[in-house]
Design an enzyme around this catalytic site. Structure first.
Site, PDB file in Angstrom:
ATOM      1  N   GLY A  17       0.833  -1.212   0.000  1.00  0.00           N
ATOM      2  CA  GLY A  17       0.000   0.000   0.000  1.00  0.00           C
ATOM      3  C   GLY A  17       0.859   1.249   0.000  1.00  0.00           C
ATOM      4  O   GLY A  17       0.450   2.301   0.511  1.00  0.00           O
ATOM      5  N   ALA A  18       2.048   1.147  -0.613  1.00  0.00           N
ATOM      6  CA  ALA A  18       3.013   2.259  -0.560  1.00  0.00           C
ATOM      7  C   ALA A  18       2.784   3.290  -1.658  1.00  0.00           C
ATOM      8  O   ALA A  18       3.571   4.219  -1.809  1.00  0.00           O
ATOM      9  CB  ALA A  18       4.434   1.700  -0.657  1.00  0.00           C
ATOM     10  N   VAL A  68      -2.339  -7.499  -4.054  1.00  0.00           N
ATOM     11  CA  VAL A  68      -2.092  -8.354  -2.875  1.00  0.00           C
ATOM     12  C   VAL A  68      -3.050  -9.538  -2.775  1.00  0.00           C
ATOM     13  O   VAL A  68      -2.809 -10.468  -2.006  1.00  0.00           O
ATOM     14  CB  VAL A  68      -2.133  -7.573  -1.528  1.00  0.00           C
ATOM     15  CG1 VAL A  68      -0.962  -6.639  -1.388  1.00  0.00           C
ATOM     16  CG2 VAL A  68      -3.456  -6.884  -1.308  1.00  0.00           C
ATOM     17  N   TYR A 162     -15.506  -4.981   6.275  1.00  0.00           N
ATOM     18  CA  TYR A 162     -14.284  -4.306   6.735  1.00  0.00           C
ATOM     19  C   TYR A 162     -13.951  -4.717   8.174  1.00  0.00           C
ATOM     20  O   TYR A 162     -12.809  -5.082   8.484  1.00  0.00           O
ATOM     21  CB  TYR A 162     -14.486  -2.791   6.626  1.00  0.00           C
ATOM     22  CG  TYR A 162     -13.287  -1.971   6.985  1.00  0.00           C
ATOM     23  CD1 TYR A 162     -12.162  -1.944   6.154  1.00  0.00           C
ATOM     24  CD2 TYR A 162     -13.253  -1.205   8.146  1.00  0.00           C
ATOM     25  CE1 TYR A 162     -11.049  -1.177   6.482  1.00  0.00           C
ATOM     26  CE2 TYR A 162     -12.154  -0.435   8.478  1.00  0.00           C
ATOM     27  CZ  TYR A 162     -11.054  -0.419   7.645  1.00  0.00           C
ATOM     28  OH  TYR A 162      -9.956   0.340   7.970  1.00  0.00           O
ATOM     29  N   LYS A 166     -10.593  -6.763   9.583  1.00  0.00           N
ATOM     30  CA  LYS A 166      -9.640  -6.181  10.537  1.00  0.00           C
ATOM     31  C   LYS A 166      -9.606  -6.973  11.856  1.00  0.00           C
ATOM     32  O   LYS A 166      -8.563  -7.046  12.502  1.00  0.00           O
ATOM     33  CB  LYS A 166      -9.978  -4.707  10.785  1.00  0.00           C
ATOM     34  CG  LYS A 166      -9.823  -3.807   9.533  1.00  0.00           C
ATOM     35  CD  LYS A 166      -8.401  -3.774   8.992  1.00  0.00           C
ATOM     36  CE  LYS A 166      -8.210  -2.700   7.926  1.00  0.00           C
ATOM     37  NZ  LYS A 166      -6.870  -2.728   7.330  1.00  0.00           N
ATOM     38  N   ILE A 195      -8.279   8.412   9.374  1.00  0.00           N
ATOM     39  CA  ILE A 195      -7.027   9.092   9.005  1.00  0.00           C
ATOM     40  C   ILE A 195      -7.361  10.043   7.859  1.00  0.00           C
ATOM     41  O   ILE A 195      -7.985   9.646   6.873  1.00  0.00           O
ATOM     42  CB  ILE A 195      -5.956   8.092   8.497  1.00  0.00           C
ATOM     43  CG1 ILE A 195      -5.839   6.880   9.432  1.00  0.00           C
ATOM     44  CG2 ILE A 195      -4.611   8.793   8.345  1.00  0.00           C
ATOM     45  CD1 ILE A 195      -5.037   5.720   8.840  1.00  0.00           C
TER      46      ILE A 195
HETATM   47  N1  LIG Z   1      -8.004   6.161   6.008  1.00  0.00           N
HETATM   48  C1  LIG Z   1      -8.587   5.788   7.135  1.00  0.00           C
HETATM   49  O1  LIG Z   1      -9.430   6.500   7.696  1.00  0.00           O
HETATM   50  C2  LIG Z   1      -8.197   4.474   7.777  1.00  0.00           C
HETATM   51  C3  LIG Z   1      -8.645   4.206   9.078  1.00  0.00           C
HETATM   52  C4  LIG Z   1      -8.271   3.023   9.696  1.00  0.00           C
HETATM   53  C5  LIG Z   1      -7.470   2.115   9.033  1.00  0.00           C
HETATM   54  N2  LIG Z   1      -7.059   2.396   7.762  1.00  0.00           N
HETATM   55  C6  LIG Z   1      -6.213   1.397   7.104  1.00  0.00           C
HETATM   56  O2  LIG Z   1      -4.969   1.994   6.784  1.00  0.00           O
HETATM   57  C7  LIG Z   1      -4.428   1.362   5.634  1.00  0.00           C
HETATM   58  C8  LIG Z   1      -4.057   2.426   4.602  1.00  0.00           C
HETATM   59  O3  LIG Z   1      -5.244   3.095   4.277  1.00  0.00           O
HETATM   60  P1  LIG Z   1      -5.244   4.586   3.664  1.00  0.00           P
HETATM   61  O4  LIG Z   1      -6.615   5.121   3.901  1.00  0.00           O
HETATM   62  O5  LIG Z   1      -4.063   5.303   4.103  1.00  0.00           O
HETATM   63  O6  LIG Z   1      -5.041   4.173   2.169  1.00  0.00           O
HETATM   64  P2  LIG Z   1      -5.402   4.734   0.749  1.00  0.00           P
HETATM   65  O7  LIG Z   1      -4.850   6.087   0.575  1.00  0.00           O
HETATM   66  O8  LIG Z   1      -6.829   4.454   0.441  1.00  0.00           O
HETATM   67  O9  LIG Z   1      -4.494   3.702  -0.039  1.00  0.00           O
HETATM   68  C9  LIG Z   1      -4.723   2.328   0.011  1.00  0.00           C
HETATM   69  C10 LIG Z   1      -3.449   1.644  -0.385  1.00  0.00           C
HETATM   70  O10 LIG Z   1      -3.703   0.236  -0.458  1.00  0.00           O
HETATM   71  C11 LIG Z   1      -3.263  -0.230  -1.718  1.00  0.00           C
HETATM   72  N3  LIG Z   1      -4.106  -1.319  -2.165  1.00  0.00           N
HETATM   73  C12 LIG Z   1      -5.461  -1.405  -2.113  1.00  0.00           C
HETATM   74  N4  LIG Z   1      -5.854  -2.549  -2.663  1.00  0.00           N
HETATM   75  C13 LIG Z   1      -4.734  -3.204  -3.063  1.00  0.00           C
HETATM   76  C14 LIG Z   1      -4.505  -4.437  -3.708  1.00  0.00           C
HETATM   77  N5  LIG Z   1      -5.501  -5.257  -4.054  1.00  0.00           N
HETATM   78  N6  LIG Z   1      -3.227  -4.796  -3.983  1.00  0.00           N
HETATM   79  C15 LIG Z   1      -2.186  -3.983  -3.657  1.00  0.00           C
HETATM   80  N7  LIG Z   1      -2.355  -2.802  -3.035  1.00  0.00           N
HETATM   81  C16 LIG Z   1      -3.618  -2.420  -2.745  1.00  0.00           C
HETATM   82  C17 LIG Z   1      -3.392   0.964  -2.653  1.00  0.00           C
HETATM   83  O11 LIG Z   1      -2.475   0.834  -3.708  1.00  0.00           O
HETATM   84  P3  LIG Z   1      -2.904   0.653  -5.250  1.00  0.00           P
HETATM   85  O12 LIG Z   1      -4.150   1.434  -5.459  1.00  0.00           O
HETATM   86  O13 LIG Z   1      -1.701   1.168  -5.967  1.00  0.00           O
HETATM   87  O14 LIG Z   1      -3.077  -0.807  -5.401  1.00  0.00           O
HETATM   88  C18 LIG Z   1      -2.970   2.105  -1.749  1.00  0.00           C
HETATM   89  O15 LIG Z   1      -1.568   2.234  -1.724  1.00  0.00           O
HETATM   90  C19 LIG Z   1      -5.489   0.379   5.136  1.00  0.00           C
HETATM   91  O16 LIG Z   1      -5.183  -0.898   5.604  1.00  0.00           O
HETATM   92  C20 LIG Z   1      -6.748   0.902   5.777  1.00  0.00           C
HETATM   93  O17 LIG Z   1      -7.714  -0.124   5.966  1.00  0.00           O
HETATM   94  C21 LIG Z   1      -7.388   3.552   7.115  1.00  0.00           C
END
Ligand SMILES: NC(=O)c1ccc[n+]([C@@H]2O[C@H](COP(=O)([O-])OP(=O)(O)OC[C@H]3O[C@@H](n4cnc5c(N)ncnc54)[C@H](OP(=O)(O)O)[C@@H]3O)[C@@H](O)[C@H]2O)c1
Length: 267
Positions: A17-18, A68, A162, A166, A195
């Site tokens: 997810g980088a 993934v 979701y 988790k 976030i």
């Molecule tokens: N944002 C929030 O409010 C929040 C709250 C709690 C937890 N989280 C968790 O924090 C983590 C990061 O979330 P974020 O909100 O910062 O992310 P984001 O900006 O939505 O980005 C998600 C990342 O996951 C990658 N991804 C998604 N599906 C994928 C797949 N099938 N294969 C490979 N990569 C994949 C995406 O890359 P590509 O699109 O390039 O594949 C992207 O880099 C996640 O696990 C999320 O559940 C987020």
């Protein structure tokens, strides 16, 4: 971050997810702390942008384009990564994740949506851990941080897929922690609340337009509705700091734990 005493090379990290949001900022922070970093995601151009920022810090980066959920692609890029790193991996952060449908109750949830969330948020971390934990155990050192979420700490109506993914990630992480601890490897979950990544900011901005109010009104209402003690959602920096703690000296005797970073909602 120090490389383990037995490891003369610069420490190496793999972050899924980088390409955006929290995973991207964790990857850059690990590079700032001295790691060369493998960057996994589906969008090559976005991964390249993260890689450029890491190279500008004087560290090396390896772009690994893969879904993934896809066992064969993950397996292929992990082999590519291990060749690039000389067979070493000291830090694994599984940050790739998707939220899935918002607001569908279990009775309305489509199986395809449920499966997609489970495949990304649970199967993905399983695939990386199953390949890299034996490498870490062989080295006698490793730090695994899985990014969970507060929806994995309590039930939430309309977010069953979701929340299930988790919660399950906690089971995977705790079990692995017990298996690998004797080899100097830790495995923990960081469980953030909301976030303010680009995706979330856009959601709040859309809502503001729809209701004809300012974004700060939407945000204020959100914070109140959540009963957030500190009254601010996370910046990615809040999650990054916790990951840094766990992979640094402070985390050396912490394993099988979940650290909630949510501004004081789950208290
Ligand atoms: N944002 C929030 O409010 C929040 C709250 C709690 C937890 N989280 C968790 O924090 C983590 C990061 O979330 P974020 O909100 O910062 O992310 P984001 O900006 O939505 O980005 C998600 C990342 O996951 C990658 N991804 C998604 N599906 C994928 C797949 N099938 N294969 C490979 N990569 C994949 C995406 O890359 P590509 O699109 O390039 O594949 C992207 O880099 C996640 O696990 C999320 O559940 C987020």
């Amino acid at each position: 971050m120090n490389a383990p005493a037995s490891e003369p090379l610069r420490p190496v990290a793999l972050v899924t997810g980088a390409s955006s949001g929290t995973g991207r900022d964790i990857a850059i922070a690990l590079a700032e702390d001295g790691c060369n970093v493998g960057l996994l995601g589906r969008r090559t151009a976005a991964l390249e942008a993260t890689a450029e920022r890491i190279r500008a810090l004087g560290r090396e980066a390896c772009v690994l384009t893969a879904d993934v959920c896809d066992e064969n692609s993950v397996s292929a890029v992990l082999e590519q990564f291990l060749v690039w790193s000389g067979g070493a991996v000291h830090v694994l952060v599984n940050a790739a994740g998707i939220p899935g449908p918002l607001g569908d109750n279990v009775g309305q949830l489509q199986l395809t949506d449920f499966d997609a969330v489970m495949a990304t948020n649970l199967r993905g971390p399983f695939l990386t851990m199953s390949r890299l934990l034996p490498v870490m155990c062989g080295q006698g050192y490793g730090r695994v941080v899985n990014i969970g979420g507060t929806h994995g700490m309590r039930g939430r109506a309309g977010r069953a897929s979701y929340a299930t993914s988790k919660w399950a990630l906690r089971g995977l992480t705790r079990s692995a922690a017990l298996e690998v601890g004797a080899h100097g490897v830790t495995a923990n979950v960081v469980a953030p609340g909301a976030i303010a990544v680009e995706r979330m900011r856009q959601r709040w901005a859309d809502q503001a337009v729809e209701e004809g109010v300012s974004e700060s009104v939407v945000l204020e209402r959100y914070v109140q509705a959540m009963g957030m003690a500190l009254q601010r959602p996370n910046e990615t920096a809040d999650v990054v700091a916790t990951v840094r703690f766990l992979v640094g000296e402070g985390g050396r005797n912490i394993t099988g734990q979940e650290i909630v970073v949510d501004g004081g909602v789950i208290v």
